[in-house]
Motif scaffolding. Sequence first.
Motif, PDB file in Angstrom:
ATOM      1  N   ALA A  52       0.827  -1.204   0.000  1.00 33.47           N
ATOM      2  CA  ALA A  52       0.000   0.000   0.000  1.00 33.47           C
ATOM      3  C   ALA A  52       0.862   1.255   0.000  1.00 33.47           C
ATOM      4  CB  ALA A  52      -0.928  -0.004   1.220  1.00 33.47           C
ATOM      5  N   GLY A  53       2.081   1.136   0.544  1.00 33.26           N
ATOM      6  CA  GLY A  53       2.981   2.272   0.609  1.00 33.26           C
ATOM      7  C   GLY A  53       4.023   2.059   1.685  1.00 33.26           C
TER       8      GLY A  53
ATOM      9  N   PRO B 246      -7.163   3.655   8.612  1.00 31.91           N
ATOM     10  CA  PRO B 246      -8.021   2.572   8.146  1.00 31.91           C
ATOM     11  C   PRO B 246      -7.446   1.188   8.456  1.00 31.91           C
ATOM     12  CG  PRO B 246      -6.723   3.390   6.314  1.00 31.91           C
ATOM     13  CD  PRO B 246      -6.405   4.275   7.494  1.00 31.91           C
ATOM     14  N   VAL B 247      -6.230   1.149   8.946  1.00 34.71           N
ATOM     15  CA  VAL B 247      -5.501  -0.105   9.176  1.00 34.71           C
ATOM     16  C   VAL B 247      -6.228  -0.972  10.199  1.00 34.71           C
ATOM     17  CG1 VAL B 247      -3.312  -1.090   9.951  1.00 34.71           C
ATOM     18  CG2 VAL B 247      -3.326   1.048   8.634  1.00 34.71           C
TER      19      VAL B 247
ATOM     20  N   LEU C 129       2.420  12.027   6.920  1.00 33.26           N
ATOM     21  CA  LEU C 129       2.494  10.560   6.969  1.00 33.26           C
ATOM     22  C   LEU C 129       1.119   9.966   7.234  1.00 33.26           C
ATOM     23  CD1 LEU C 129       3.998   7.838   7.127  1.00 33.26           C
ATOM     24  CD2 LEU C 129       4.458   8.344   9.542  1.00 33.26           C
ATOM     25  N   ILE C 130       0.398  10.538   8.185  1.00 32.46           N
ATOM     26  CA  ILE C 130      -0.947  10.044   8.508  1.00 32.46           C
ATOM     27  C   ILE C 130      -1.845  10.130   7.278  1.00 32.46           C
ATOM     28  CG2 ILE C 130      -3.025  10.459   9.879  1.00 32.46           C
ATOM     29  CD1 ILE C 130      -0.722   9.166  11.431  1.00 32.46           C
TER      30      ILE C 130
ATOM     31  N   GLY D   3      -4.718   7.564   2.781  1.00 36.12           N
ATOM     32  CA  GLY D   3      -4.967   7.443   1.349  1.00 36.12           C
ATOM     33  C   GLY D   3      -4.564   6.101   0.769  1.00 36.12           C
ATOM     34  N   SER D   4      -3.715   5.375   1.488  1.00 35.34           N
ATOM     35  CA  SER D   4      -3.223   4.089   0.988  1.00 35.34           C
ATOM     36  C   SER D   4      -4.238   2.960   1.118  1.00 35.34           C
ATOM     37  CB  SER D   4      -1.962   3.692   1.750  1.00 35.34           C
ATOM     38  OG  SER D   4      -2.270   3.230   3.064  1.00 35.34           O
ATOM     39  N   LYS D   5      -5.233   3.168   1.987  1.00 38.08           N
ATOM     40  CA  LYS D   5      -6.240   2.133   2.278  1.00 38.08           C
ATOM     41  C   LYS D   5      -5.586   0.829   2.733  1.00 38.08           C
ATOM     42  CE  LYS D   5      -9.571   4.079  -1.005  1.00 38.08           C
ATOM     43  NZ  LYS D   5     -10.430   3.830  -2.196  1.00 38.08           N
TER      44      LYS D   5
END
Length: 237
Positions: free
Chosen positions: A131-132, A177-178, A144-145, A150-152
Motif C-alpha cells: 500500500a505504501g 483505516p488499518v 504521513l498520517i 490514502g493508501s487504504k
Amino acid sequence: MKNEQYMGVEVSPLSYDEITDQLKTRVQAGEQSTIIAVNPEKIMKAQEDATLRDLINGSTFQIPDGVGVLLASRLKGGQVRSRVTGVDMMDHLLKLSADQGYRVFFYGAKEEVVSKAIENIQAKYPAMQVAGYDNGYVQDQEALIEKIQGSKADVMFIALGSPKQELWIRENKDRLPVKVFQGVGGSFDVFAGHVKRAPAPFRKVGMEWFYRLATDPKRFKRQLALPKFLFKIVTKK
C-alpha cells in the motif's frame, strides 16, 4: 484460551496459526488489532514503567517472543507451548496478506533498509500488495498520517523500536483505516538481509539469545534480564 500474566504483564498463549485465524475474523468484522512482542527484558522494564505495562496489556495480542516467557509458562503450568517471535509473526502476516489480498504499509528504519526489505518481501510473496511505505526519519507526521489514510492499508508494520513504535500505534490508530498493527523493531533489517538471524538449530531449541550473545558480547547486560526474570517467577508465591 485466556491470557497468562507474569509480574503484572499479559501474555497470549496462542500459536501463529491461532493468531492469524483470529486476525482474519477480526479484519472481516472491521475490528482493529495490535500485536506486541513480550520477552523477559520487556517484562522487567514494565515493573518500573507503567506506560510500557499499559502498552503491553492494552494490545490485542501479546506474543511470547522470549524463551524466558516460554520457560516461565512451563514452570507455572501455563499454556504457552512455543515462542512466537516478532520477525516470524511478521512473516506469517505477510503470507496472510498475500493470501487474503490485504494491503500492507511499511513504516520505519532507514530508507535503504525499508526499501530493500520490501523488495525481498515482494520476491518471496509476489501476490502481496504494497500500500505504501516511509522510512523512520520522516519529519511531517501529519503528512504521513494522510499518506496512510490514502493508501487504504489493511496491515501496517512499524519499525521504530519499542516502546516508541507502540506509542505511535496507540496515538494514531484511531485515525487510520488499518486493521492490523504490529511493532516489529529491527525486523526490516532481517528482511533486508542486513542482519542475520541465528541458525535454525539455535532457533528451534530456543537458544537464539545465546547465539546473539556469543556473536555480540555487548548484549551481556541486557541478557541478565533472563535469569533475574526466572528467579522472580520461581520465588514469587
